[in-house]
Design a protein around this motif. Structure first.
Motif, PDB file in Angstrom:
ATOM      1  N   LEU A 173       0.950  -1.056   0.116  1.00 19.92           N
ATOM      2  CA  LEU A 173      -0.047   0.136   0.011  1.00 19.92           C
ATOM      3  C   LEU A 173       0.963   1.184   0.014  1.00 19.92           C
ATOM      4  O   LEU A 173       0.506   2.402  -0.561  1.00 19.92           O
TER       5      LEU A 173
ATOM      6  N   LEU B 195      -5.904  -3.719  -2.734  1.00 23.22           N
ATOM      7  CA  LEU B 195      -5.128  -4.943  -2.765  1.00 23.22           C
ATOM      8  C   LEU B 195      -6.046  -5.903  -3.465  1.00 23.22           C
ATOM      9  O   LEU B 195      -7.176  -6.277  -3.485  1.00 23.22           O
TER      10      LEU B 195
ATOM     11  N   ARG C  17      -1.226  -4.589  -5.880  1.00 25.38           N
ATOM     12  CA  ARG C  17      -2.065  -3.359  -6.007  1.00 25.38           C
ATOM     13  C   ARG C  17      -3.125  -3.678  -7.085  1.00 25.38           C
ATOM     14  O   ARG C  17      -2.843  -3.925  -8.072  1.00 25.38           O
TER      15      ARG C  17
END
Length: 308
Positions: free
Chosen positions: A66, A88, A202
């Motif tokens: 992140l 995610l 991600r």
């Protein structure tokens, strides 16, 4: 070609697992850089039950994703909480290694041959609960933490007579020759996702998502989806005394899953075991249905007994 920074825990096994993934990505034309990350489970040597179990090995890796310090994270899937994290995605579940539990004992002993008073080490309440149901009331079970080397060394040095570990970890480390017995997956039901890896990135990184897609194994994904749906459905965490194991019926070409699950008290005195089967494409619903059936048979009471 994409350059990928791959986050991994610092343990020897975690690094080996991550290198397996990196090698596969490099063969596909990408370049890879391993980035070691220390997790709460690595820092805190208390029992998993005391430090929460749920996510202690993955939280720091997810933070690294992140915060864009890494592009990919490699987890042992059994450590991954069932809840999703905004931003995610679980981009790939590669082919699974052997999910079964194994015994590593002195003198090549099997579990049944362990003598009265033998000391058996495990850090898993799931394993402990089921081992206590195998008819060996004369053994002493010892709670242990540590990597594979540390645990096996306790047997080699005489501190313990045996330890119970995951087959997959020993195989990936090239130490399967030290196994003295392999437990059947319905005898000692593995943790949901055991033996499988989870490759996370991600959601917005579409190029990385595409790069990881080639690692996906649909049958492994279906199996672990069913297992994790049981875990989520009964409301238990990763360190709970429960196991779930799904496998394709009819081998590699089969289109159905068998699913077996157990919830037990840590002392092994009470357990609920149920099985079901259904289409691969309905893996999550299959797991939810089995969780509902387990709860109807009293699984929630067993979980509450552990909490209290």
């Amino acid at each position: 070609m994409t350059h990928l920074r791959i986050g991994t825990r610092r343990s020897t096994l975690a690094v080996v697992q991550t290198r397996i993934i990196a090698t596969a990505l490099e063969r596909a034309g990408h370049t890879c850089e391993l980035v070691e990350v220390t997790t709460e489970g690595d820092r805190n040597r208390s029992s998993l039950a005391k430090i929460g179990g749920q996510g202690v090995f993955v939280g720091a890796l997810r933070d690294a994703l992140l915060e864009e310090r890494v592009d990919v994270a490699v987890h042992s899937l059994k450590d991954l909480p069932t809840g999703s994290v905004a931003g995610l995605t679980l981009a790939a579940v590669p082919p699974r290694e052997d999910p079964r539990d194994v015994l590593v004992a002195r003198d090549g002993l099997t579990f049944a041959a362990l003598p009265e008073g033998a000391r058996v080490g495990t850090g898993s309440s799931r394993r402990l609960a089921q081992l206590r149901q195998l008819g060996k009331d004369d053994l002493e079970f010892i709670e242990i933490r540590g990597n594979v080397d540390t645990r096996i060394a306790k047997v080699r040095d005489g501190e313990l007579d045996a330890v119970v570990l995951a087959h997959a970890g020993l195989t990936r480390l090239g130490r399967q020759g030290e196994i003295t017995e392999t437990f059947g997956p319905t005898e000692l039901v593995p943790a949901p996702g055991q033996g499988a890896l989870a490759i996370e990135c991600r959601t917005a990184d579409e190029g990385v998502v595409r790069a990881l897609a080639g690692l996906e194994d649909p049958r492994t994904r279906a199996a672990v989806t069913a297992e994790r749906a049981v875990l989520a459905g009964i409301g238990a965490g990763c360190s709970a005394p429960m196991g779930a194991f799904a496998d394709t019926i009819g081998g590699a070409d089969g289109n159905d899953l068998s699913l077996h699950a157990v919830v037990a008290t840590v002392d092994g005195s009470t357990s609920v075991r149920l099985s079901t089967s259904g289409p691969l494409g309905e893996a999550e619903e299959l797991g939810r249905q089995l969780a509902t059936a387990l709860l109807a048979e009293g699984a929630s009471r067993l979980i509450e007994e552990r909490v209290t």
